[in-house]
Design an enzyme around this catalytic site. Structure first.
Site, PDB file in Angstrom:
ATOM      1  N   GLU A 107       6.964  31.051  48.536  1.00 52.20           N
ATOM      2  CA  GLU A 107       7.117  30.012  47.499  1.00 52.20           C
ATOM      3  C   GLU A 107       8.520  29.410  47.550  1.00 52.20           C
ATOM      4  O   GLU A 107       8.686  28.201  47.369  1.00 52.20           O
ATOM      5  CB  GLU A 107       6.808  30.573  46.104  1.00 52.20           C
ATOM      6  CG  GLU A 107       5.397  31.157  45.935  1.00 52.20           C
ATOM      7  CD  GLU A 107       4.279  30.234  46.407  1.00 52.20           C
ATOM      8  OE1 GLU A 107       4.464  29.014  46.426  1.00 52.20           O
ATOM      9  OE2 GLU A 107       3.213  30.765  46.791  1.00 52.20           O
ATOM     10  N   HIS A 110       8.711  26.675  50.008  1.00 49.09           N
ATOM     11  CA  HIS A 110       8.277  25.347  49.545  1.00 49.09           C
ATOM     12  C   HIS A 110       9.431  24.610  48.863  1.00 49.09           C
ATOM     13  O   HIS A 110       9.581  23.397  49.024  1.00 49.09           O
ATOM     14  CB  HIS A 110       7.103  25.483  48.575  1.00 49.09           C
ATOM     15  CG  HIS A 110       5.797  25.823  49.237  1.00 49.09           C
ATOM     16  ND1 HIS A 110       5.307  25.132  50.329  1.00 49.09           N
ATOM     17  CD2 HIS A 110       4.868  26.785  48.966  1.00 49.09           C
ATOM     18  CE1 HIS A 110       4.134  25.648  50.694  1.00 49.09           C
ATOM     19  NE2 HIS A 110       3.855  26.659  49.883  1.00 49.09           N
TER      20      HIS A 110
HETATM   21 ZN    ZN Z   1       2.222  27.855  49.835  1.00 51.03          ZN
END
Ligand code: ZN
Length: 233
Positions: A107, A110
């Site tokens: 995450e 990202h």
């Molecule tokens: Zn992802």
């Protein structure tokens, strides 16, 4: 041989095959990620929680302004570009397992993509409002096209659906890149071989769910294209 149901529209065997393959792919990949995640959730990391390692990764990548918040559920973890926060499920937020670190760093990957203006991430974000619209209307347009026997309307519906396929395809490099950023960080941070190996396993299993979703949407597109070209013959 065609099979017909109540409303009078034909459902052929290729449609049933499409549904069966899609279901099977979905169940198989979901089962695989759940099993892999559970396995590595039991293996301790280097003592740090998912959020602690993600915080280090974010700070090291110039993303100190990105927040980390909790979200309910299991494997509901995501990065929200609208408020620039990571949302981690409880096990990954405070749990100190190989799986928690892998998911939390994915995450964080990202967030780094966004900060660095990663092209596929920007393209994917631009598609979000378009797909929110097209995925709600394509089916209605298609059904009306079939009911009124208007080939042009069916083609329009397929063009609208194609945006969903494009979205699934653009999602693939975004997900794979976030995972490779996570693994590279875990590797460079000296967390140990078990963390690198576990992260690879968990994130590969997660990537397969996106591959299955993309495959399913491609199959659906092919089915729709075949169906309309058949109906014109
Ligand atoms: Zn992802």
């Amino acid at each position: 041989m065609p099979i017909y149901y109540g409303l009078g529209y034909g459902i052929d065997t290729s449609y049933l095959l499409l549904v069966a393959v899609s279901l099977l792919l979905g169940v198989a990949t979901q089962g695989y990620i759940n099993r892999t995640y559970k396995t590595w959730l039991r293996v301790p990391s280097d003592g740090r929680s998912g959020s602690e390692v993600a915080r280090t990764m974010l700070d090291a990548s110039g993303c100190s302004s990105v927040g980390i918040r909790s979200t309910p559920g299991t494997l509901s973890d995501h990065y929200d570009p609208r408020d620039n926060n990571l949302y981690l499920s409880r096990d990954n937020l405070s749990g100190g397992s190989v799986a928690s670190v892998a998911v939390a760093c994915h995450e964080a990957g990202h967030a780094v993509q966004r900060a660095q203006g990663y092209a596929f991430m920007r393209f994917r974000q631009a598609l979000v409002p378009v797909v929110n619209f097209t995925q709600n209307v394509w089916m209605l347009v298609f059904i009306l096209g079939v009911a009124m026997n208007l080939a042009g309307m069916q083609t329009l519906a397929i063009a609208l659906f194609a945006f969903s396929v494009l979205f699934q395809l653009v999602t693939l490099p975004v997900e794979l890149d976030a995972s490779s950023r996570a693994v590279a960080f875990i590797e460079s941070s000296g967390m140990g071989e078990v963390n690198v190996r576990g992260a690879r396993k968990v994130l590969t299993a997660a990537a397969l769910t996106y591959v299955a979703a993309a495959l399913t949407s491609i199959l659906q597109l092919l089915y729709l294209l075949g169906r309309t070209s058949n109906s014109r013959e």
